[in-house]
Design a protein around this motif. Structure first.
Motif, mmCIF file in Angstrom:
data_model
loop_
_atom_site.group_PDB
_atom_site.id
_atom_site.type_symbol
_atom_site.label_atom_id
_atom_site.label_comp_id
_atom_site.label_asym_id
_atom_site.label_seq_id
_atom_site.Cartn_x
_atom_site.Cartn_y
_atom_site.Cartn_z
ATOM 1 N N PRO A 55 -15.757 -46.748 20.241
ATOM 2 C CA PRO A 55 -15.813 -46.555 21.694
ATOM 3 C C PRO A 55 -14.685 -45.681 22.221
ATOM 4 C CG PRO A 55 -14.805 -48.669 21.215
ATOM 5 C CD PRO A 55 -15.241 -48.088 19.888
ATOM 6 N N THR A 56 -14.902 -45.095 23.378
ATOM 7 C CA THR A 56 -13.845 -44.399 24.098
ATOM 8 C C THR A 56 -13.024 -45.416 24.883
ATOM 9 O OG1 THR A 56 -15.197 -44.076 26.078
ATOM 10 C CG2 THR A 56 -15.325 -42.374 24.360
ATOM 11 N N LEU A 57 -11.882 -44.970 25.395
ATOM 12 C CA LEU A 57 -11.041 -45.861 26.190
ATOM 13 C C LEU A 57 -11.785 -46.335 27.442
ATOM 14 C CD1 LEU A 57 -8.321 -47.235 26.651
ATOM 15 C CD2 LEU A 57 -7.541 -45.131 27.775
ATOM 16 N N GLU A 58 -12.551 -45.444 28.050
ATOM 17 C CA GLU A 58 -13.309 -45.813 29.238
ATOM 18 C C GLU A 58 -14.329 -46.912 28.915
ATOM 19 O OE1 GLU A 58 -11.291 -42.167 29.738
ATOM 20 O OE2 GLU A 58 -12.774 -42.690 28.200
ATOM 21 N N GLU A 59 -14.979 -46.806 27.772
ATOM 22 C CA GLU A 59 -15.950 -47.821 27.367
ATOM 23 C C GLU A 59 -15.276 -49.159 27.109
ATOM 24 O OE1 GLU A 59 -19.419 -45.155 25.188
ATOM 25 O OE2 GLU A 59 -17.585 -45.631 24.076
ATOM 26 N N VAL A 60 -14.088 -49.124 26.506
ATOM 27 C CA VAL A 60 -13.353 -50.361 26.249
ATOM 28 C C VAL A 60 -12.939 -51.021 27.557
ATOM 29 C CG1 VAL A 60 -11.314 -51.390 25.179
ATOM 30 C CG2 VAL A 60 -12.515 -49.533 24.018
ATOM 31 N N ASN A 61 -12.422 -50.216 28.472
ATOM 32 C CA ASN A 61 -12.011 -50.773 29.772
ATOM 33 C C ASN A 61 -13.189 -51.392 30.508
ATOM 34 O OD1 ASN A 61 -9.338 -50.061 29.416
ATOM 35 N ND2 ASN A 61 -9.523 -48.108 30.489
ATOM 36 N N ARG A 62 -14.341 -50.712 30.473
ATOM 37 C CA ARG A 62 -15.537 -51.231 31.146
ATOM 38 C C ARG A 62 -16.003 -52.523 30.473
ATOM 39 N NH1 ARG A 62 -17.918 -46.838 31.341
ATOM 40 N NH2 ARG A 62 -19.263 -46.957 29.504
ATOM 41 N N PHE A 63 -15.952 -52.557 29.147
ATOM 42 C CA PHE A 63 -16.326 -53.746 28.375
ATOM 43 C C PHE A 63 -15.442 -54.928 28.759
ATOM 44 C CE2 PHE A 63 -15.510 -56.142 24.353
ATOM 45 C CZ PHE A 63 -16.776 -56.678 24.155
ATOM 46 N N CYS A 64 -14.143 -54.700 28.825
ATOM 47 C CA CYS A 64 -13.214 -55.776 29.172
ATOM 48 C C CYS A 64 -13.424 -56.250 30.607
ATOM 49 C CB CYS A 64 -11.775 -55.308 28.977
ATOM 50 S SG CYS A 64 -11.281 -55.084 27.249
ATOM 51 N N GLU A 65 -13.721 -55.303 31.488
ATOM 52 C CA GLU A 65 -13.948 -55.675 32.885
ATOM 53 C C GLU A 65 -15.229 -56.488 33.028
ATOM 54 O OE1 GLU A 65 -14.435 -53.535 37.283
ATOM 55 O OE2 GLU A 65 -13.985 -52.343 35.494
#
Length: 315
Positions: free
Chosen positions: A292-302
């Protein structure tokens, strides 16, 4: 500050099947994919997709697979100046079978990875001055890995040893590691301890401490991990997901860990972030394509309300 990865680069030939064939049996699979892989390349790709500068020191063959793999690394902005193209060996290949449970078996033909020499590493390090972290594994020659770790320590770099695969591990590498990140199989290979729970993971961490490595992350797969540093420890829970492909999950974890450490986070917070990255990776096919990209990880965590697993300060 950048991250340097020394490690393998392979073409992954991935066969998807409902069930593994038994010895001597022929069965029909579902489909085959040709995907970029190799532990070093996977980890470098993870770092790049998470938004950090990264250079890879490795070796491929002077063939069509080698050209394709270099191009795919460059596409995600991995610095490939120190990836050599061997004229004596073909590009490394991994033959991977993934069944309906997302578990995999793997046969690795090292090829050009065996042509990465200590001299290649020395030449690369002569042109490096900005790396904060070195990330290494054991799919290239042991002497090459050891030399990279020695040079990194001379430069004051933080050295992460992902002691994989178990078959390639040399105990001497422990002398230069700031942190070691073994899974269950690798821990058993090094210490003879079968990690089943937190108690046995702590036993393993203390075993590594006696061998000179004071920091470790003992990975227990779906059971989470134990982060041990300077005599203190913390349990990090896994994140339940529907797995599609577990190939590269450990490499995604390692790359994410390097990002967290480079950003100045402590080992526990870096390990939590790495856990989220590894969990998201297994939901997609491909050791590199699924990272994943960082944006995908952040969205996943959110979406999962996992703020404790995110690195809020990462750009």
């Amino acid at each position: 500050m950048s991250i340097t990865v020394v490690g393998s680069i392979n073409m992954d030939v991935v066969a998807l099947t409902d069930n593994y064939p038994e010895r001597g049996q022929t069965i029909f699979g579902k489909k085959v994919e040709y995907l970029s892989g190799g532990k070093g390349a996977n980890q470098a790709t993870a770092v790049a997709k998470l938004g950090r500068e990264v250079r890879l020191i490795g070796s491929v063959g002077k063939d069509i697979y080698g050209d394709q793999l270099i191009a795919s690394l460059q596409d995600v902005k991995v610095d490939t100046r120190f990836v050599k193209q061997s004229t004596d060996f073909a590009t490394g290949t991994a033959i991977i079978t993934i069944d309906q449970t997302a578990e995999n078996t793997m046969l690795v033909l090292k090829g050009a990875n065996d042509d990465l020499t200590p001299a290649d590493v020395e030449k690369a390090f002569e042109h490096m001055s900005d790396s904060k972290v070195l990330l290494v594994q054991m799919e290239v020659p042991q002497d090459t890995v050891i030399r990279a770790m020695q040079l990194a320590k001379q430069k004051g770099m933080y050295v992460i040893l992902d002691p994989a695969p178990a078959e390639g591990i040399t105990v001497k590498a422990l002398d230069y590691a700031d942190v070691i990140t073994p899974n269950r199989q690798e821990t058993y290979h090094l210490l003879g301890i079968d990690v089943q729970d937190v108690e046995s993971a702590l036993e393993a961490a203390k075993g590594f401490e006696k061998m000179g490595v004071r920091n470790s992350i003992i990975k227990m797969g779906s059971k989470g991990s134990v982060v041990y540093q300077e005599g203190k420890w913390e349990y990090v829970a896994s994140i339940p997901v529907e797995a599609v492909d577990t190939v590269g999950a450990g490499d995604s974890f390692a790359g994410a860990l390097a990002c967290g450490i480079t950003d100045g986070f402590d080992l526990v917070q870096a390990a939590k972030f790495a856990t989220a990255v590894g969990a998201l990776k297994v939901t997609k096919l491909g050791a590199q394509a699924g990272i994943p990209t960082l944006e995908e990880v952040n969205r996943f965590c959110e979406e999962r309300k996992l703020a404790q697993y995110a690195l809020e300060k990462m750009a």
